[in-house]
Motif scaffolding. Structure first.
Motif, PDB file in Angstrom:
ATOM      1  N   GLY A 129      -8.857  -9.407   8.482  1.00  0.00           N
ATOM      2  CA  GLY A 129      -7.658  -8.686   8.904  1.00  0.00           C
ATOM      3  C   GLY A 129      -6.359  -9.397   8.600  1.00  0.00           C
ATOM      4  N   VAL A 130      -6.362 -10.304   7.617  1.00  0.00           N
ATOM      5  CA  VAL A 130      -5.163 -11.081   7.284  1.00  0.00           C
ATOM      6  C   VAL A 130      -4.614 -10.636   5.934  1.00  0.00           C
ATOM      7  CG1 VAL A 130      -4.232 -13.384   6.872  1.00  0.00           C
ATOM      8  CG2 VAL A 130      -6.029 -13.056   8.588  1.00  0.00           C
ATOM      9  N   PRO A 131      -3.389 -10.089   5.901  1.00  0.00           N
ATOM     10  CA  PRO A 131      -2.789  -9.653   4.630  1.00  0.00           C
ATOM     11  C   PRO A 131      -2.449 -10.841   3.731  1.00  0.00           C
ATOM     12  CG  PRO A 131      -1.667  -8.683   6.540  1.00  0.00           C
ATOM     13  CD  PRO A 131      -2.530  -9.781   7.044  1.00  0.00           C
ATOM     14  N   THR A 132      -2.399 -10.592   2.426  1.00  0.00           N
ATOM     15  CA  THR A 132      -2.083 -11.626   1.447  1.00  0.00           C
ATOM     16  C   THR A 132      -0.678 -11.436   0.888  1.00  0.00           C
ATOM     17  OG1 THR A 132      -4.377 -11.993   0.762  1.00  0.00           O
ATOM     18  CG2 THR A 132      -2.673 -12.536  -0.845  1.00  0.00           C
ATOM     19  N   ILE A 133       0.053 -12.525   0.841  1.00  0.00           N
ATOM     20  CA  ILE A 133       1.326 -12.573   0.123  1.00  0.00           C
ATOM     21  C   ILE A 133       1.059 -13.428  -1.109  1.00  0.00           C
ATOM     22  CG2 ILE A 133       3.726 -13.317   0.170  1.00  0.00           C
ATOM     23  CD1 ILE A 133       3.154 -11.075   2.131  1.00  0.00           C
ATOM     24  N   GLY A 134       1.132 -12.827  -2.294  1.00  0.00           N
ATOM     25  CA  GLY A 134       0.730 -13.598  -3.461  1.00  0.00           C
ATOM     26  C   GLY A 134       1.340 -13.121  -4.752  1.00  0.00           C
ATOM     27  N   SER A 135       0.793 -13.642  -5.827  1.00  0.00           N
ATOM     28  CA  SER A 135       1.244 -13.285  -7.170  1.00  0.00           C
ATOM     29  C   SER A 135       0.395 -12.140  -7.714  1.00  0.00           C
ATOM     30  CB  SER A 135       1.131 -14.499  -8.102  1.00  0.00           C
ATOM     31  OG  SER A 135      -0.234 -14.876  -8.247  1.00  0.00           O
ATOM     32  N   ASN A 136       0.901 -11.521  -8.764  1.00  0.00           N
ATOM     33  CA  ASN A 136       0.146 -10.433  -9.405  1.00  0.00           C
ATOM     34  C   ASN A 136      -0.658 -10.960 -10.581  1.00  0.00           C
ATOM     35  OD1 ASN A 136       2.216 -10.950 -11.184  1.00  0.00           O
ATOM     36  ND2 ASN A 136       3.243  -8.977 -10.882  1.00  0.00           N
ATOM     37  N   ALA A 137      -1.163 -12.178 -10.441  1.00  0.00           N
ATOM     38  CA  ALA A 137      -1.901 -12.829 -11.526  1.00  0.00           C
ATOM     39  C   ALA A 137      -3.339 -12.355 -11.604  1.00  0.00           C
ATOM     40  CB  ALA A 137      -1.884 -14.348 -11.316  1.00  0.00           C
ATOM     41  N   GLY A 138      -3.843 -12.234 -12.840  1.00  0.00           N
ATOM     42  CA  GLY A 138      -5.258 -11.989 -13.076  1.00  0.00           C
ATOM     43  C   GLY A 138      -5.835 -10.804 -12.322  1.00  0.00           C
ATOM     44  N   GLY A 139      -6.902 -11.071 -11.583  1.00  0.00           N
ATOM     45  CA  GLY A 139      -7.599 -10.004 -10.873  1.00  0.00           C
ATOM     46  C   GLY A 139      -7.092  -9.740  -9.477  1.00  0.00           C
ATOM     47  N   ILE A 140      -6.060 -10.459  -9.026  1.00  0.00           N
ATOM     48  CA  ILE A 140      -5.567 -10.260  -7.653  1.00  0.00           C
ATOM     49  C   ILE A 140      -5.148  -8.811  -7.399  1.00  0.00           C
ATOM     50  CG2 ILE A 140      -3.840 -10.955  -5.946  1.00  0.00           C
ATOM     51  CD1 ILE A 140      -3.838 -13.727  -7.128  1.00  0.00           C
ATOM     52  N   PRO A 141      -4.437  -8.131  -8.338  1.00  0.00           N
ATOM     53  CA  PRO A 141      -4.052  -6.742  -8.071  1.00  0.00           C
ATOM     54  C   PRO A 141      -5.241  -5.786  -7.927  1.00  0.00           C
ATOM     55  CG  PRO A 141      -2.688  -7.679  -9.809  1.00  0.00           C
ATOM     56  CD  PRO A 141      -3.805  -8.649  -9.571  1.00  0.00           C
ATOM     57  N   GLU A 142      -6.406  -6.165  -8.447  1.00  0.00           N
ATOM     58  CA  GLU A 142      -7.605  -5.336  -8.260  1.00  0.00           C
ATOM     59  C   GLU A 142      -8.147  -5.469  -6.844  1.00  0.00           C
ATOM     60  OE1 GLU A 142     -10.534  -5.752 -11.493  1.00  0.00           O
ATOM     61  OE2 GLU A 142      -8.962  -6.788 -12.619  1.00  0.00           O
ATOM     62  N   LEU A 143      -7.767  -6.538  -6.185  1.00  0.00           N
ATOM     63  CA  LEU A 143      -8.256  -6.816  -4.842  1.00  0.00           C
ATOM     64  C   LEU A 143      -7.236  -6.455  -3.775  1.00  0.00           C
ATOM     65  CD1 LEU A 143     -10.165  -8.228  -2.792  1.00  0.00           C
ATOM     66  CD2 LEU A 143      -9.137 -10.402  -3.493  1.00  0.00           C
ATOM     67  N   VAL A 144      -6.014  -6.942  -3.956  1.00  0.00           N
ATOM     68  CA  VAL A 144      -4.950  -6.721  -2.975  1.00  0.00           C
ATOM     69  C   VAL A 144      -4.136  -5.498  -3.382  1.00  0.00           C
ATOM     70  CG1 VAL A 144      -2.904  -7.694  -1.867  1.00  0.00           C
ATOM     71  CG2 VAL A 144      -4.840  -9.184  -2.468  1.00  0.00           C
ATOM     72  N   THR A 145      -4.131  -4.488  -2.556  1.00  0.00           N
ATOM     73  CA  THR A 145      -3.349  -3.281  -2.822  1.00  0.00           C
ATOM     74  C   THR A 145      -1.918  -3.508  -2.353  1.00  0.00           C
ATOM     75  OG1 THR A 145      -5.332  -1.928  -2.483  1.00  0.00           O
ATOM     76  CG2 THR A 145      -3.203  -0.796  -2.483  1.00  0.00           C
ATOM     77  N   HIS A 146      -0.992  -3.572  -3.305  1.00  0.00           N
ATOM     78  CA  HIS A 146       0.406  -3.857  -2.992  1.00  0.00           C
ATOM     79  C   HIS A 146       0.970  -2.802  -2.043  1.00  0.00           C
ATOM     80  CE1 HIS A 146       4.474  -5.380  -3.598  1.00  0.00           C
ATOM     81  NE2 HIS A 146       4.874  -4.134  -3.841  1.00  0.00           N
TER      82      HIS A 146
END
Length: 390
Positions: free
Chosen positions: A296-313
């Motif tokens: 239940g913890v949101p991520t603040i991160g970069s749009n590098a590599g596969g992160i956008p496939e995991l974290v829905t902006h």
């Protein structure tokens, strides 16, 4: 009822996302009745206590004096062949192309008995090693000679094809979390040991390599804590740790930052956080973001590599261009200031982790791959629509 398989698994057994995924996959497959044989230089750190249907085979390296460097790769290939022959393995599933898939190819050549190999690409074997011209042909060979190849994100598949110029089929099989382990924990009492009731907690977990941009983590936190009372928890160790400690001291933040070192019960630790910071410049998947999401913890991160496939902006976190610490700090402040928004993100995180990246779904996908390469498609049972809801 589907035939149970004998599966060999080789991975890096120490800390790292690929080793975690490989070990957890082996445990889940063993629960389903498959016989699992880990072939590594040490017991995988996530293996833990005794598990029925799981066996460990240690790779011992020959230190014969004529070898300047111990030939681990050859010892591993020999051990793979030995275990496969003695245990009559159906499949050898290796995580990382170099050296593991190359060793599996050698083992298969030694056996010449029809044993199948499956290779899972996790990232560094492509994003770093495949950049080296001296290794490209070796990695290409390892992939071509595998009976099936999987990768943990679409972005990694794209980069593999681009760097190696290959047309070999690569199946997308995301990383996963075990929903019985990763869920929001009640850490209200524990939280008091790290932060005051009015303080927010930001967290970063990594191996502190330059690619993780931990310096950006400190910069983001410095901006946030100027406006909101907060603490930063840094989990893990690595080559950048001393540099980060110096930066924190120079910024006068030593009383605001806690170094927790390596932690095994990650779900308990992550549940302390209000947001996870992941500003990496390369991340083939971002397993820690998934572990945080499940808690239940949101991520603040970069749009590098596969992160956008995991974290829905805008739904389970916020993503910004690599190095844009101002944007990342603003996004963190937005979530930390608005409790209703944070609760909305928290619910979305849990739902996405449980539905799209649950252990049951991904284990089923790997099983299906095994049966296909063995020519046992008829053994594949239909995927239940509510498999991740049980």
């Amino acid at each position: 009822m589907a035939r149970k398989l004998k599966i060999g698994i080789t991975c890096y057994p120490t800390l790292g996302g690929s080793g975690v995924v490989a070990t957890e996959l082996g445990k889940l497959l063993a629960e389903k009745g498959h016989e699992i044989h880990f072939i590594t230089h040490s017991i995988p750190f996530r293996l833990g206590k005794f598990h029925k249907n799981i066996f460990f085979h240690e790779v011992e390296v020959n230190d014969y004096y004529v070898f300047r460097y111990p030939p681990y790769d050859l010892s591993l290939a020999s051990k793979m062949a030995q275990v496969a022959k003695m245990q009559n393995l159906d499949i050898l599933h290796v995580h990382y192309a170099v050296p593991h898939a190359v060793c599996a190819f050698l083992a298969k050549q030694m056996l010449n008995n029809g044993m199948k190999t499956v290779t899972t690409l996790h990232g560094t074997d492509i994003t770093v090693l495949a950049q080296d011209e001296s290794l490209k042909d070796l990695i290409r060979l390892a992939i071509h000679q595998s009976d099936a190849v999987t990768a943990v994100s679409q972005d990694l598949i794209r980069e593999t094809r681009q760097l190696l110029d290959i047309t070999t089929p690569i199946e997308l099989t995301y990383n996963f979390v075990d929903k019985r382990i990763y869920y929001p924990r009640d850490v209200s009492t524990l939280r008091n040991d790290y932060a005051a009731p009015n303080e927010k907690i930001l967290m970063h977990i990594s191996n502190f390599r330059p690619v993780k941009r931990v310096s950006d983590v400190v910069d983001i936190f410095a901006k946030v804590q100027k406006q909101i009372p907060s603490k930063l928890l840094l989990v893990g160790e690595g080559p950048e740790l001393t540099k980060i400690q110096c930066k924190i001291n120079n910024l006068g933040l030593e009383d605001k930052v806690l170094f927790l070192g390596k932690q095994e019960d990650v779900a308990q630790i992550i549940s302390l956080a209000d947001v996870l910071l992941l500003p990496s410049e390369k991340e083939s998947f971002g397993l820690v973001a998934l572990e945080a999401m499940a808690c239940g913890v949101p991520t603040i991160g970069s749009n590098a590599g596969g992160i956008p496939e995991l974290v829905t902006h805008g739904e389970t976190g916020f993503l910004s261009p690599i190095g844009d610490v101002d944007s990342m700090a603003d996004n963190a402040l937005l979530l930390l200031r608005d409790e209703n928004l944070h609760e909305k993100f928290k619910a979305a995180c849990i739902k996405r982790a449980q539905e799209d990246f649950c252990n049951d779904r991904i284990t089923y996908e790997y099983e299906s791959i095994y049966y296909k390469v063995l020519g046992l498609e008829s053994e594949i049972e239909p995927l239940s629509a509510d498999i991740c809801l049980s």
